[in-house]
Scaffold this active site. Structure first.
Site, short mmCIF file in Angstrom:
data_model
loop_
_atom_site.label_atom_id
_atom_site.label_comp_id
_atom_site.label_asym_id
_atom_site.label_seq_id
_atom_site.Cartn_x
_atom_site.Cartn_y
_atom_site.Cartn_z
N ALA A 115 -6.85 -10.11 -8.36
CA ALA A 115 -5.58 -10.49 -8.99
C ALA A 115 -4.58 -11.04 -7.96
O ALA A 115 -4.58 -10.60 -6.81
CB ALA A 115 -4.99 -9.26 -9.68
N LYS B 236 -7.33 -6.82 6.43
CA LYS B 236 -5.86 -6.85 6.60
C LYS B 236 -5.42 -5.70 7.48
O LYS B 236 -5.89 -4.58 7.33
CB LYS B 236 -5.19 -6.75 5.23
CG LYS B 236 -5.53 -7.91 4.30
CD LYS B 236 -5.12 -7.56 2.88
CE LYS B 236 -5.74 -8.50 1.88
NZ LYS B 236 -5.30 -9.88 1.96
C1 LIG Z 1 -3.91 -10.02 -1.61
S1 LIG Z 1 -4.16 -9.53 -3.24
C2 LIG Z 1 -5.54 -10.53 -3.71
C3 LIG Z 1 -5.17 -11.95 -3.98
C4 LIG Z 1 -6.30 -12.72 -4.60
N1 LIG Z 1 -7.42 -12.92 -3.67
C5 LIG Z 1 -5.86 -14.08 -5.09
O1 LIG Z 1 -6.35 -15.09 -4.59
O2 LIG Z 1 -5.02 -14.14 -5.99
C6 LIG Z 1 -4.89 -7.97 -3.04
C7 LIG Z 1 -5.33 -7.34 -4.35
O3 LIG Z 1 -6.05 -6.15 -4.04
C8 LIG Z 1 -5.89 -5.30 -5.15
N2 LIG Z 1 -6.36 -3.96 -4.83
C9 LIG Z 1 -5.84 -3.05 -3.96
N3 LIG Z 1 -6.61 -1.94 -3.94
C10 LIG Z 1 -7.63 -2.17 -4.81
C11 LIG Z 1 -8.76 -1.42 -5.22
N4 LIG Z 1 -9.00 -0.19 -4.74
N5 LIG Z 1 -9.59 -1.96 -6.13
C12 LIG Z 1 -9.38 -3.18 -6.64
N6 LIG Z 1 -8.32 -3.95 -6.28
C13 LIG Z 1 -7.46 -3.45 -5.39
C14 LIG Z 1 -4.43 -5.42 -5.50
O4 LIG Z 1 -4.20 -5.01 -6.83
C15 LIG Z 1 -4.18 -6.92 -5.28
O5 LIG Z 1 -4.27 -7.61 -6.48
#
Ligand SMILES: C[S@@+](CC[C@H](N)C(=O)[O-])C[C@H]1O[C@@H](n2cnc3c(N)ncnc32)[C@H](O)[C@@H]1O
Length: 300
Positions: free
Chosen positions: A179, A262
């Site tokens: 997301a 990250k």
């Molecule tokens: C930097 S954003 C990703 C952006 C995405 N690659 C895009 O192009 O739009 C990081 C995402 O990691 C998700 N996230 C964090 N911990 C997570 C988990 N345990 N499982 C799934 N998603 C997770 C967050 O909800 C967030 O949407």
């Protein structure tokens, strides 16, 4: 004497210096963002660009500098740490090398490119070879301001361009931490089918793409399944992410992995070392990465 030089991304001189120091690579001086080392080239992950064969030359004029560069090869890119005006005069005497923005999925340039700078008014440092095919390691694209829901798509565009390989129709992709859907949009736009996993929902426009299946769940809960591409941009502790990647590799279920690592606050170099040690992997700092590294991995 300079044996190698490492160009740090803006504001990321510290992780580069720490990485080099851990590896026993001495840094004798900084020239702007360029770390100068007396040691042979080291495959740094944090450097945007590595000057692999730098040589110092005494120069007496703009013309002698330009002649010296031209006598070695045609294509040069300049890093102007100091003496901007004199460097511009030298560059005027060199063949023009256009740093054109790429139109994805156009391949990275293949023409030979060197790098040079003026360490002082009369001291030229020139490396006919360097690690990045891009001037200053800057991989720029003609951006899409309409399709993707965030700018994160540029990271995946750059990773695929550096890999020189692209998913396409018939390929199954799993996008972890998807997301709002920038990476999913990239994969689906290339014609691949995508399972997009996140605890948060995708942008509705992306969820509605016919190639996309949305899964609202934790990335860490996903059991390995056969996929062609595993891409992961989850915000997580690097060590936890390494365990996830190792689990998928051990299961033999995946052909290609692209994973952003990250860092928050201090850089976890031990975890970065773990990623760097993965056989068939390549760890790099992309131009579009912030305080991040990207793993590019392929099955043997
Ligand atoms: C930097 S954003 C990703 C952006 C995405 N690659 C895009 O192009 O739009 C990081 C995402 O990691 C998700 N996230 C964090 N911990 C997570 C988990 N345990 N499982 C799934 N998603 C997770 C967050 O909800 C967030 O949407």
């Amino acid at each position: 004497m300079v044996g190698s030089a490492y160009l740090a991304a803006e504001g990321l001189e510290q992780p580069l210096l720490e990485e080099l120091t851990r590896a026993g690579v001495a840094v004798s001086a900084w020239h702007g963002r360029l770390a100068l080392s007396p040691d042979p080239p080291y495959a740094s992950a944090w450097a945007l660009d590595i000057w692999t064969a730098p040589r110092e030359h005494a120069i007496t004029s703009v013309k002698t500098a330009a002649d010296l560069l031209r006598a070695q090869q045609r294509n040069w890119s300049a890093y102007a740490g100091l003496h901007h005006r004199r460097m511009a005069l030298i560059a005027d005497h060199l063949p023009l090398v256009r740093a054109r923005a790429l139109r994805f999925p156009e391949p990275a340039p293949t023409s030979h490119l060197g790098a040079w700078t003026l360490l002082d008014r009369d001291r030229l440092l020139a490396s006919p070879t360097k690690s990045s095919p891009f001037a200053l390691g800057e991989c720029r694209f003609e951006e899409d301001h309409i399709g993707p829901p965030s700018r994160a798509y540029l990271k995946l565009w750059e990773a695929l361009t550096r890999l020189g390989e692209y998913p396409g129709p018939g390929d199954r992709c799993l996008d972890l931490g998807a997301a709002p859907g920038g990476w999913t949009w990239v994969l689906a736009s290339l014609g691949a089918s995508v399972r997009a996993v996140d605890k948060a929902p995708l942008d509705p426009r992306i969820a509605a793409m016919p190639e996309v299946e949305q899964v609202i769940d934790s990335a860490f809960a996903m059991p390995p399944e056969p996929v062609d591409w595993l891409v992961c941009d989850v915000i997580a502790y690097p060590a936890r992410l390494l365990a996830l990647v190792e689990r998928w590799i051990a299961a033999g279920a995946v052909r290609r992995i692209i994973c952003t690592i990250k860092f928050q606050g201090n850089t976890d170099h031990a975890a970065a070392d773990g990623f760097a040690a993965l056989p068939n992997g390549r760890l790099m700092h992309l131009f579009h990465n912030k305080h991040e590294l990207t793993l590019l991995w392929h099955k043997q």
